[in-house]
Design a protein around this motif. Sequence first.
Motif, PDB file in Angstrom:
ATOM      1  N   UNK A   1      -3.663  -0.461   4.922  1.00  0.00           N
ATOM      2  CA  UNK A   1      -2.081  -0.659   5.467  1.00  0.00           C
ATOM      3  C   UNK A   1      -2.428  -0.346   7.039  1.00  0.00           C
ATOM      4  N   UNK A   2      -3.442   0.396   7.405  1.00  0.00           N
ATOM      5  CA  UNK A   2      -4.043  -0.079   8.360  1.00  0.00           C
ATOM      6  C   UNK A   2      -4.694  -0.771   9.460  1.00  0.00           C
ATOM      7  N   UNK A   3      -4.730  -1.988   8.452  1.00  0.00           N
ATOM      8  CA  UNK A   3      -5.222  -3.516   9.203  1.00  0.00           C
ATOM      9  C   UNK A   3      -6.927  -3.418   8.607  1.00  0.00           C
ATOM     10  N   UNK A   4      -7.413  -2.635   8.673  1.00  0.00           N
ATOM     11  CA  UNK A   4      -8.885  -2.088   8.218  1.00  0.00           C
ATOM     12  C   UNK A   4      -8.636  -2.697   6.681  1.00  0.00           C
ATOM     13  N   UNK A   5     -10.461  -3.182   6.322  1.00  0.00           N
ATOM     14  CA  UNK A   5     -10.797  -3.879   5.419  1.00  0.00           C
ATOM     15  C   UNK A   5     -10.681  -2.885   4.143  1.00  0.00           C
ATOM     16  N   UNK A   6     -10.277  -2.662   3.378  1.00  0.00           N
ATOM     17  CA  UNK A   6     -10.367  -2.183   1.737  1.00  0.00           C
ATOM     18  C   UNK A   6     -11.905  -1.973   1.205  1.00  0.00           C
ATOM     19  N   UNK A   7     -12.838  -1.197   2.159  1.00  0.00           N
ATOM     20  CA  UNK A   7     -14.087  -0.775   0.943  1.00  0.00           C
ATOM     21  C   UNK A   7     -14.134  -0.008   1.012  1.00  0.00           C
TER      22      UNK A   7
ATOM     23  N   UNK B   1      -0.334   3.874   0.956  1.00  0.00           N
ATOM     24  CA  UNK B   1       0.877   3.529   0.520  1.00  0.00           C
ATOM     25  C   UNK B   1       0.659   2.378  -0.771  1.00  0.00           C
ATOM     26  N   UNK B   2      -0.587   2.254  -1.217  1.00  0.00           N
ATOM     27  CA  UNK B   2      -0.448   0.935  -2.642  1.00  0.00           C
ATOM     28  C   UNK B   2      -0.783  -0.699  -2.112  1.00  0.00           C
ATOM     29  N   UNK B   3      -1.873  -0.847  -2.383  1.00  0.00           N
ATOM     30  CA  UNK B   3      -2.048  -2.118  -1.863  1.00  0.00           C
ATOM     31  C   UNK B   3      -0.956  -3.069  -2.230  1.00  0.00           C
ATOM     32  N   UNK B   4      -1.089  -4.277  -1.296  1.00  0.00           N
ATOM     33  CA  UNK B   4       0.108  -4.639  -0.612  1.00  0.00           C
ATOM     34  C   UNK B   4       0.044  -6.562  -2.015  1.00  0.00           C
ATOM     35  N   UNK B   5      -1.252  -6.121  -2.331  1.00  0.00           N
ATOM     36  CA  UNK B   5      -1.103  -7.770  -3.176  1.00  0.00           C
ATOM     37  C   UNK B   5      -1.403  -7.548  -4.684  1.00  0.00           C
ATOM     38  N   UNK B   6      -0.953  -8.764  -5.184  1.00  0.00           N
ATOM     39  CA  UNK B   6      -0.942  -8.712  -6.527  1.00  0.00           C
ATOM     40  C   UNK B   6      -2.111  -8.647  -7.654  1.00  0.00           C
ATOM     41  N   UNK B   7      -1.946  -8.514  -8.549  1.00  0.00           N
ATOM     42  CA  UNK B   7      -2.961  -8.183  -9.154  1.00  0.00           C
ATOM     43  C   UNK B   7      -2.967  -9.219 -10.382  1.00  0.00           C
TER      44      UNK B   7
ATOM     45  N   UNK C   1      -7.500   1.079 -11.798  1.00  0.00           N
ATOM     46  CA  UNK C   1      -7.100   0.993 -10.868  1.00  0.00           C
ATOM     47  C   UNK C   1      -5.671   0.247 -10.160  1.00  0.00           C
ATOM     48  N   UNK C   2      -5.240  -0.161 -11.305  1.00  0.00           N
ATOM     49  CA  UNK C   2      -4.126  -0.578 -11.480  1.00  0.00           C
ATOM     50  C   UNK C   2      -2.737  -0.005 -10.633  1.00  0.00           C
ATOM     51  N   UNK C   3      -3.167   1.517 -10.763  1.00  0.00           N
ATOM     52  CA  UNK C   3      -2.256   2.103 -10.786  1.00  0.00           C
ATOM     53  C   UNK C   3      -2.108   2.268  -8.956  1.00  0.00           C
ATOM     54  N   UNK C   4      -3.040   2.179  -8.380  1.00  0.00           N
ATOM     55  CA  UNK C   4      -3.209   2.656  -6.662  1.00  0.00           C
ATOM     56  C   UNK C   4      -2.281   1.225  -6.337  1.00  0.00           C
ATOM     57  N   UNK C   5      -2.091   0.008  -6.764  1.00  0.00           N
ATOM     58  CA  UNK C   5      -1.564  -0.978  -6.017  1.00  0.00           C
ATOM     59  C   UNK C   5       0.434  -0.611  -5.511  1.00  0.00           C
ATOM     60  N   UNK C   6       0.670  -1.326  -5.136  1.00  0.00           N
ATOM     61  CA  UNK C   6       1.884  -0.471  -3.772  1.00  0.00           C
ATOM     62  C   UNK C   6       3.152  -1.117  -5.263  1.00  0.00           C
TER      63      UNK C   6
END
Length: 566
Positions: free
Chosen positions: A61-67, A78-84, A109-114
Amino acid sequence: MNGWVTAKTAATMAYYDRRDIPLHYELADTFTVCDAYHSSIHTSTSPNRNHLWSGKTGNEANGKRAVGNDAYNEGTHPGYDWGTYAERLEKAGRSWRTYTEWENFTDNQIEFFATFKAIARKALAKTGGHTYMESFYSAVRDADATEREQLFALLEEGVATLDKAERSLFERALRRVETGTLADEFAKDVAAGTLPEVSYLVPSAVDSEHPSVSSPIHSATIVYKILDALGKHPDVWRHTAVLINYDENDGFFDHVPPPVAPPEVAEEQWEGKPTGLGIRVPLLVVSPWTVGGYVCSEVFDHTSVIRFLERWTGVKEPNISDWRRTVTGDLTSAFDFKRARRRPEVEQPAAIPPFSGRWAPKPPLVQHMPVQEPGARPARALPYQPDAQAKLVDGAVQVALSNTGRSSAHFALYPYAGEFPVPQHRDVRGTARWTVPLAGAAYRFTVTGPNGFRREFAGPAKDGVSAGAEVASRVDAHERDLHLTLRNTGRTTLTFTVRPLGYVDEADLRDWTRTVKVKPGRSRTVVHSAADAHGWYDLSVTVDGDDVFRRRLMGHIENGRASVSG
């Protein structure tokens, strides 16, 4: 690639043999193992699982790469904002489900998506402050029977407030089963004929093989139970493929550097460095179409699993980058869909030993190189036919790359004489060129590719006996021959020696070695047959009187049919 022990422990250089993981060996001997399957990104669990569930890892959410594993801070993330991919299956009306237990090592992992975090908050609204699934199920694990009943009653009150679409996603992705019953739940659906088209199985910590809490031999328990459930119902087995894979390597050593994206592929870079592919991890493919003890050496990563599902369901995943679609396959080469074989006869395994703690061997006082098991495996045909050759042109080395296979081949150049500051990478279908600058009086670099392809180039920059020596190669797939054209552009006669370094019996080495004299301005061609070695070759080319010039050519000639491992 040289910091393994300092980054982890001496145990990172250890390896498992048949005594350690008998079931895994039996599965590899019986079905198909993919030995060029890679994790997706050279980092930790969460970003790799992002690739498996959604085809990429984007930004926080802060713009940094999710690495990193930021998502594990579930209370604030907040959860990842792209689709699964699961959501795309849902939209297309295809059935799917995640099977996971009250304790799942936070690996669903799906629990961590928005989208799913929002559904979880709504479902948990009545449970007294729980806002995400792990918080709730952690309380469930710690509660007594009465408290658990109360917690589940409050959960059902919240679930009742979900609309139809939300309820479907909750049941498929977020509901967990009692600890220790994942395999039983799966077996129940197999027996009832209600197994979804796509199932994600996320085991508990003790079944996960993660070295801090599990062990590979213990994880055999759940693997056996899942396969046993399918084996008891041949009608389901005949239509099922089980993919057994691992999110990342946890720092354990591997000798094969992964393909990575060149700098111009911006979406696959982070802070000036390529993000993936990651280190190799095993993939076992268990199905009626993979029986035979095969090895498949096509390059894959976690997004290959989604692409396999794409081929089967027709549901596309737009998150997967063009580069990953270029450099990795879709797993179909691991299968022989033209014929399904009978279920193999297997014996009931011995009881699985209980988990006894972290598997942490200590290096012996007297060390020695491990000895690989003898023999070869049948190998699936691969979609590559790489070649590379080099010559001096205008103060630089021109490298001609070619690949006549139907899939792109990833080439890496390692500049051992300092020709480049870092290794170079290129993906080729057809032809391409590298211009390698000269960093001194001689050059020495290596070009590698898929399935053991290797070309070593060394020679003087300008002066020396071999300054006019050139070696060109051509692959004849039909005859499984390698044609070497030895050329002399200098002013004195050159004597080339072509010598096998492998795949030839020691007693026959002299018969296979060729010594060829080439006059100035002339060339001669030597044909090396790799047919008796199932297409494998390993040759060196040197020039008499020059210790600097050398070519080494290694690889496998594909002919569209199954072969054997090298």
